[in-house]
Design a protein around this motif. Structure first.
Motif, short mmCIF file in Angstrom:
data_model
loop_
_atom_site.label_atom_id
_atom_site.label_comp_id
_atom_site.label_asym_id
_atom_site.label_seq_id
_atom_site.Cartn_x
_atom_site.Cartn_y
_atom_site.Cartn_z
N GLY A 207 0.82 -1.21 0.00
CA GLY A 207 0.00 0.00 0.00
C GLY A 207 0.85 1.26 0.00
O GLY A 207 2.07 1.21 0.19
N ASN A 208 0.19 2.37 -0.20
CA ASN A 208 0.90 3.66 -0.25
C ASN A 208 0.63 4.54 0.96
O ASN A 208 1.17 5.64 1.05
N ARG A 209 -0.25 4.06 1.86
CA ARG A 209 -0.53 4.82 3.07
C ARG A 209 -0.14 3.98 4.28
O ARG A 209 -0.54 2.81 4.38
N VAL A 210 0.62 4.57 5.21
CA VAL A 210 1.08 3.83 6.40
C VAL A 210 -0.12 3.25 7.14
O VAL A 210 -0.08 2.11 7.63
N GLU A 211 -1.22 4.02 7.22
CA GLU A 211 -2.41 3.57 7.97
C GLU A 211 -2.96 2.25 7.41
O GLU A 211 -3.63 1.50 8.12
N CYS B 185 9.06 -1.61 4.29
CA CYS B 185 8.99 -0.73 3.11
C CYS B 185 9.53 -1.45 1.89
O CYS B 185 10.38 -2.33 2.00
N THR B 186 9.04 -1.03 0.73
CA THR B 186 9.55 -1.62 -0.50
C THR B 186 9.44 -0.61 -1.65
O THR B 186 8.81 0.43 -1.52
N ALA B 187 10.10 -0.94 -2.75
CA ALA B 187 10.04 -0.08 -3.94
C ALA B 187 8.92 -0.58 -4.84
O ALA B 187 8.67 -1.79 -4.93
N HIS B 188 8.25 0.35 -5.53
CA HIS B 188 7.16 -0.06 -6.41
C HIS B 188 7.67 -0.87 -7.59
O HIS B 188 7.31 -2.03 -7.78
N ALA B 189 8.54 -0.26 -8.40
CA ALA B 189 9.06 -0.93 -9.59
C ALA B 189 10.28 -0.17 -10.09
O ALA B 189 10.53 0.96 -9.67
N SER B 190 11.02 -0.79 -10.99
CA SER B 190 12.25 -0.13 -11.44
C SER B 190 11.97 1.00 -12.44
O SER B 190 12.87 1.75 -12.77
N TYR B 191 10.72 1.13 -12.90
CA TYR B 191 10.39 2.27 -13.77
C TYR B 191 9.81 3.44 -12.96
O TYR B 191 9.51 4.50 -13.50
N SER B 192 9.61 3.20 -11.64
CA SER B 192 9.01 4.25 -10.82
C SER B 192 9.85 4.59 -9.60
O SER B 192 9.57 5.56 -8.91
N ALA B 193 10.86 3.79 -9.32
CA ALA B 193 11.77 4.06 -8.19
C ALA B 193 13.19 4.07 -8.74
O ALA B 193 13.58 3.17 -9.49
N GLY B 194 13.94 5.09 -8.40
CA GLY B 194 15.29 5.23 -8.92
C GLY B 194 16.26 4.27 -8.25
O GLY B 194 15.95 3.67 -7.22
N PRO B 195 17.48 4.16 -8.83
CA PRO B 195 18.45 3.19 -8.31
C PRO B 195 18.85 3.44 -6.86
O PRO B 195 18.98 2.48 -6.09
N ALA B 196 19.02 4.71 -6.48
CA ALA B 196 19.42 5.00 -5.08
C ALA B 196 18.30 4.61 -4.13
O ALA B 196 18.54 4.07 -3.05
N LEU C 173 4.81 -0.85 2.96
CA LEU C 173 4.60 0.51 2.43
C LEU C 173 5.49 0.66 1.19
O LEU C 173 6.69 0.45 1.24
N GLU C 174 4.85 1.04 0.08
CA GLU C 174 5.55 1.10 -1.20
C GLU C 174 5.96 2.54 -1.50
O GLU C 174 5.15 3.45 -1.39
N LEU C 175 7.22 2.71 -1.86
CA LEU C 175 7.71 4.05 -2.18
C LEU C 175 8.02 4.18 -3.67
O LEU C 175 8.43 3.22 -4.32
N LEU C 176 7.80 5.40 -4.17
CA LEU C 176 8.08 5.71 -5.58
C LEU C 176 8.90 6.99 -5.64
O LEU C 176 8.82 7.83 -4.75
N GLY C 177 9.62 7.16 -6.73
CA GLY C 177 10.46 8.35 -6.95
C GLY C 177 11.58 7.95 -7.89
O GLY C 177 12.54 7.33 -7.47
N LEU C 178 11.43 8.28 -9.16
CA LEU C 178 12.36 7.74 -10.15
C LEU C 178 13.69 8.48 -10.19
O LEU C 178 14.75 7.87 -10.31
#
Ligand SMILES: [Zn+2]
Length: 400
Positions: free
Chosen positions: A130-134, A176-187, A150-155
């Protein structure tokens, strides 16, 4: 501790999940745990209340390794499929629908209903993104265990920076986890994987051809879409390779990594997944709805890659049923054995989550939360054939 009476559940068949189907089988339970499993003839003299499940098969409960309960309120989207394979079109629809439905209470109600639906379908544990901690609180009080991430995004650029800053402020007990490699950057992906350490790290991987095009070239409809969202795509250096190889180049592919979807993977990437011990969560129902293609499951299976099943969300799948997922998987891959497919929906998932001592099989010491599934099978071979192909015809009740 709550006291449970001693029961002997008898059925024409018992699927233990780690051995042959037992004909005229029985399961002895006490205090919420399985004490013994075997043929009724072996167990009939024990002192216990006998519960006879004629015309049923007793099975382990199921494990759903990929869902987004938070998106359940967008179930209408699953009735309105975009052009086949148009992941970007679907995401656009999702974001528009999200913007139009801001009522958080109604969203939570839909999530709870979805969880109740999973339980009614025999699901005992679910990996929920999900995208909301609650949203991590959704599972409170439910018998289906919810492992929330909790899924994070930011390319790239300010988006990736903002996600990294947000990550630093998230309580340590929130997975926490990353959404995908097209929506989360390498760092961001590396930081999230480092945070996860030796625990499960699920990510969407190689779901659509559009995603692979973006990773290979930095262009295509994904680049257009990200540009529309204000992402300065030029700030992202396309890795020039497929999603699996890219994740490996970031050093985040190991036995704790769960690659969700795994549709567009090359043979060399399948070898890489096997070499790193990474698992793949197949979502055949969602893949069919989206028209993104069919995962090379036989090749993965032949390489010994741990395979599990997920429904994904109601926004990309009209059903939230692992029985349906098994049915679609069998239709897509008639060569897979029913035993292997049933394990993907049960024992394999439990093992991936490290809860195989409690659920996923029927053995002494596991939870007595088992399923009695109505089944017309006449012999052991027919049982698993039925369970993995019946889909919506499945009717079950919980033993507990
Ligand atoms: Zn998903």
């Amino acid at each position: 501790m709550q006291e449970f009476p001693r029961y002997l559940y008898r059925a024409p068949f018992v699927v233990t999940g780690d051995g042959p189907v037992i004909a005229d089988g029985a399961v002895l339970t006490e205090n919420g745990l399985v004490v013994a499993v075997g043929s009724y003839a072996e167990l009939k003299d024990v002192d216990a209340q006998v519960e006879d499940y004629e015309d049923h098969v007793i099975t382990p409960s199921l494990v759903n390794c990929h869902a987004h309960l938070e998106l359940s309120y967008l179930a209408g989207l699953a009735g309105d499929c975009p052009a086949p394979g148009d992941m970007v079109g679907w995401i656009r629809g999702l974001l528009a629908a999200r913007a139009a439905h801001g009522d958080v209470a109604a969203q939570n109600d839909a999530s709870l209903l979805a969880l109740a639906r999973l339980y009614a379908g025999g699901c005992r544990a679910v990996v929920d993104i999900g995208n909301r901690v609650e949203s991590g609180l959704i599972g409170g009080g439910f018998k289906t265990e919810v492992l929330f991430f909790l899924e994070l995004l930011g390319l790239c650029g300010e988006f990736e920076e903002a996600a990294l800053t947000a990550l630093a402020g998230i309580d340590a007990d929130v997975r926490c986890t990353a959404h995908a490699s097209y929506s989360a950057g390498p760092a961001l992906i590396r930081a999230l994987k480092a945070r996860a350490g030796n625990s499960l790290f699920p990510m969407h991987v190689a779901e659509s051809a559009q995603e692979i095009e973006f990773l290979r070239t930095g262009g295509g409809v994904f680049a257009d879409f990200l540009g529309e969202r204000g992402v300065e795509v030029e700030g992202f250096t396309p890795p020039g390779m497929g999603a699996v190889r890219y994740l490996d180049s970031l050093g985040v592919l190991d036995k704790h990594t769960l690659c969700v979807h795994g549709v567009h993977v090359k043979d060399e990437e399948i070898f890489l997944l096997a070499a790193r011990g990474a698992a793949v969560c197949l979502c055949p129902g969602s893949n069919r709805f989206m028209g993104v293609g069919i995962a090379p499951v036989q090749k993965m299976f032949a390489q010994g890659i741990p395979l599990v099943l997920g429904t994904d969300s109601l926004a990309s799948n009209p059903h939230l049923s692992l029985w349906l997922e098994m049915q679609v998987l069998r239709e897509d891959h008639p060569d897979l054995s029913p035993e292997a497919v049933f394990a993907m929906a049960s024992g394999n998932g439990a093992r991936l989550l490290g809860i195989e001592g409690r659920i996923g099989t029927i053995a002494p010491g596991v939870s007595s939360s088992l399923l009695a599934v109505r089944c017309p099978a006449k012999n052991g071979a027919e049982v698993l054939e039925f369970l993995t192909t019946a889909g919506t015809d499945i009717s079950l009740e919980w033993l507990e």
